[in-house]
Motif scaffolding. Sequence first.
Motif, PDB file in Angstrom:
ATOM      1  N   TRP A  55      -9.592 -11.381   4.724  1.00 32.42           N
ATOM      2  CA  TRP A  55      -8.425 -11.431   3.841  1.00 32.42           C
ATOM      3  C   TRP A  55      -7.439 -12.423   4.434  1.00 32.42           C
ATOM      4  O   TRP A  55      -7.046 -12.294   5.594  1.00 32.42           O
ATOM      5  N   TYR A  56      -7.074 -13.421   3.658  1.00 29.72           N
ATOM      6  CA  TYR A  56      -6.141 -14.459   4.109  1.00 29.72           C
ATOM      7  C   TYR A  56      -5.024 -14.605   3.093  1.00 29.72           C
ATOM      8  O   TYR A  56      -5.286 -14.657   1.888  1.00 29.72           O
ATOM      9  N   ALA A  57      -3.803 -14.697   3.561  1.00 27.14           N
ATOM     10  CA  ALA A  57      -2.673 -15.062   2.715  1.00 27.14           C
ATOM     11  C   ALA A  57      -2.164 -16.398   3.244  1.00 27.14           C
ATOM     12  O   ALA A  57      -2.114 -16.611   4.457  1.00 27.14           O
ATOM     13  N   ASP A  64      -8.776  -2.916  -7.978  1.00 25.97           N
ATOM     14  CA  ASP A  64      -8.235  -1.684  -8.543  1.00 25.97           C
ATOM     15  C   ASP A  64      -7.405  -0.889  -7.534  1.00 25.97           C
ATOM     16  O   ASP A  64      -6.786   0.106  -7.902  1.00 25.97           O
ATOM     17  N   GLY A  65      -7.403  -1.325  -6.284  1.00 32.18           N
ATOM     18  CA  GLY A  65      -6.729  -0.589  -5.220  1.00 32.18           C
ATOM     19  C   GLY A  65      -5.268  -0.965  -5.047  1.00 32.18           C
ATOM     20  O   GLY A  65      -4.653  -1.593  -5.920  1.00 32.18           O
ATOM     21  N   GLU A  66      -4.737  -0.600  -3.888  1.00 32.97           N
ATOM     22  CA  GLU A  66      -3.311  -0.780  -3.610  1.00 32.97           C
ATOM     23  C   GLU A  66      -2.851  -2.229  -3.666  1.00 32.97           C
ATOM     24  O   GLU A  66      -1.780  -2.524  -4.195  1.00 32.97           O
ATOM     25  N   VAL A  67      -3.651  -3.152  -3.117  1.00 28.33           N
ATOM     26  CA  VAL A  67      -3.237  -4.559  -3.094  1.00 28.33           C
ATOM     27  C   VAL A  67      -3.165  -5.109  -4.514  1.00 28.33           C
ATOM     28  O   VAL A  67      -2.184  -5.765  -4.885  1.00 28.33           O
ATOM     29  N   GLY A  68      -4.172  -4.842  -5.325  1.00 31.75           N
ATOM     30  CA  GLY A  68      -4.163  -5.299  -6.708  1.00 31.75           C
ATOM     31  C   GLY A  68      -2.983  -4.752  -7.491  1.00 31.75           C
ATOM     32  O   GLY A  68      -2.322  -5.480  -8.239  1.00 31.75           O
ATOM     33  N   ARG A  69      -2.709  -3.466  -7.301  1.00 28.53           N
ATOM     34  CA  ARG A  69      -1.564  -2.846  -7.996  1.00 28.53           C
ATOM     35  C   ARG A  69      -0.243  -3.447  -7.513  1.00 28.53           C
ATOM     36  O   ARG A  69       0.663  -3.695  -8.309  1.00 28.53           O
ATOM     37  N   LEU A  70      -0.131  -3.677  -6.205  1.00 28.34           N
ATOM     38  CA  LEU A  70       1.090  -4.259  -5.643  1.00 28.34           C
ATOM     39  C   LEU A  70       1.352  -5.635  -6.247  1.00 28.34           C
ATOM     40  O   LEU A  70       2.468  -5.928  -6.690  1.00 28.34           O
ATOM     41  N   ALA A  75       6.522 -13.983   0.440  1.00 23.77           N
ATOM     42  CA  ALA A  75       5.900 -14.009   1.768  1.00 23.77           C
ATOM     43  C   ALA A  75       5.910 -12.621   2.401  1.00 23.77           C
ATOM     44  O   ALA A  75       4.896 -12.180   2.972  1.00 23.77           O
ATOM     45  N   GLN A  76       7.015 -11.895   2.288  1.00 22.11           N
ATOM     46  CA  GLN A  76       7.094 -10.540   2.836  1.00 22.11           C
ATOM     47  C   GLN A  76       6.131  -9.595   2.113  1.00 22.11           C
ATOM     48  O   GLN A  76       5.509  -8.734   2.740  1.00 22.11           O
ATOM     49  N   THR A  77       5.980  -9.767   0.819  1.00 24.63           N
ATOM     50  CA  THR A  77       5.051  -8.945   0.054  1.00 24.63           C
ATOM     51  C   THR A  77       3.617  -9.190   0.511  1.00 24.63           C
ATOM     52  O   THR A  77       2.824  -8.249   0.635  1.00 24.63           O
ATOM     53  N   LEU A  78       3.278 -10.441   0.778  1.00 25.54           N
ATOM     54  CA  LEU A  78       1.934 -10.755   1.260  1.00 25.54           C
ATOM     55  C   LEU A  78       1.692 -10.154   2.639  1.00 25.54           C
ATOM     56  O   LEU A  78       0.598  -9.667   2.927  1.00 25.54           O
ATOM     57  N   HIS A  79       2.695 -10.153   3.503  1.00 20.22           N
ATOM     58  CA  HIS A  79       2.558  -9.484   4.805  1.00 20.22           C
ATOM     59  C   HIS A  79       2.314  -7.989   4.611  1.00 20.22           C
ATOM     60  O   HIS A  79       1.483  -7.393   5.300  1.00 20.22           O
ATOM     61  N   ALA A  80       3.020  -7.378   3.680  1.00 26.39           N
ATOM     62  CA  ALA A  80       2.826  -5.951   3.397  1.00 26.39           C
ATOM     63  C   ALA A  80       1.430  -5.699   2.828  1.00 26.39           C
ATOM     64  O   ALA A  80       0.781  -4.701   3.170  1.00 26.39           O
ATOM     65  N   ALA A  81       0.953  -6.588   1.974  1.00 28.01           N
ATOM     66  CA  ALA A  81      -0.389  -6.441   1.393  1.00 28.01           C
ATOM     67  C   ALA A  81      -1.451  -6.525   2.482  1.00 28.01           C
ATOM     68  O   ALA A  81      -2.476  -5.839   2.413  1.00 28.01           O
ATOM     69  N   PHE A  82      -1.219  -7.332   3.493  1.00 28.12           N
ATOM     70  CA  PHE A  82      -2.177  -7.458   4.597  1.00 28.12           C
ATOM     71  C   PHE A  82      -2.399  -6.116   5.291  1.00 28.12           C
ATOM     72  O   PHE A  82      -3.529  -5.741   5.578  1.00 28.12           O
ATOM     73  N   THR A  83      -1.344  -5.367   5.525  1.00 28.69           N
ATOM     74  CA  THR A  83      -1.494  -4.077   6.213  1.00 28.69           C
ATOM     75  C   THR A  83      -2.332  -3.108   5.387  1.00 28.69           C
ATOM     76  O   THR A  83      -3.008  -2.250   5.941  1.00 28.69           O
ATOM     77  N   THR A  84      -2.309  -3.274   4.078  1.00 29.00           N
ATOM     78  CA  THR A  84      -3.154  -2.451   3.208  1.00 29.00           C
ATOM     79  C   THR A  84      -4.587  -2.961   3.213  1.00 29.00           C
ATOM     80  O   THR A  84      -5.535  -2.186   3.322  1.00 29.00           O
ATOM     81  N   ALA A  85      -4.758  -4.269   3.118  1.00 30.14           N
ATOM     82  CA  ALA A  85      -6.096  -4.863   3.038  1.00 30.14           C
ATOM     83  C   ALA A  85      -6.930  -4.568   4.286  1.00 30.14           C
ATOM     84  O   ALA A  85      -8.141  -4.362   4.187  1.00 30.14           O
TER      85      ALA A  85
END
Length: 117
Positions: free
Chosen positions: A59-61, A86-92, A40-50
């Motif tokens: 973008w919804y988690a 190919d960007g930050e979210v995909g790599r994360l 859940a915390q990782t998805l919150h972090a991915a949101f700030t990138t998305a």
Amino acid sequence: MTRQPASPSDRASAAGAHRGPTHGLVVTLEAKNGQQEQVAQTLHAAFTTAIREGGTVTWYAYRISETRFGIFDTFFDEDSRKSHLDGEVGRLLSRIGEEILVGPPDFRAISILASKI
């Protein structure tokens, strides 16, 4: 003021005039036992990138169950979807797989037939 229902011709016109995003991704993730909050915390972090990605329209988690999570995002074209993957979210998401997930994330490219945003 009372809103009148759309006539059949209005609905048909609206159906043929889809101007929203036409490309999407549905991603599912299964957390290892005890790692749910980390996912859940990782998805919150991915949101700030998305939100910084110009090609990502929405973008919804979300949480499906205690251990299953998902992401749904939309794009106007294939190039934007590919850049997102190919960007930050995909790599994360790929990087965290072995640490906190039961298996790799399941990425599914979808075509959006209609939308209301």
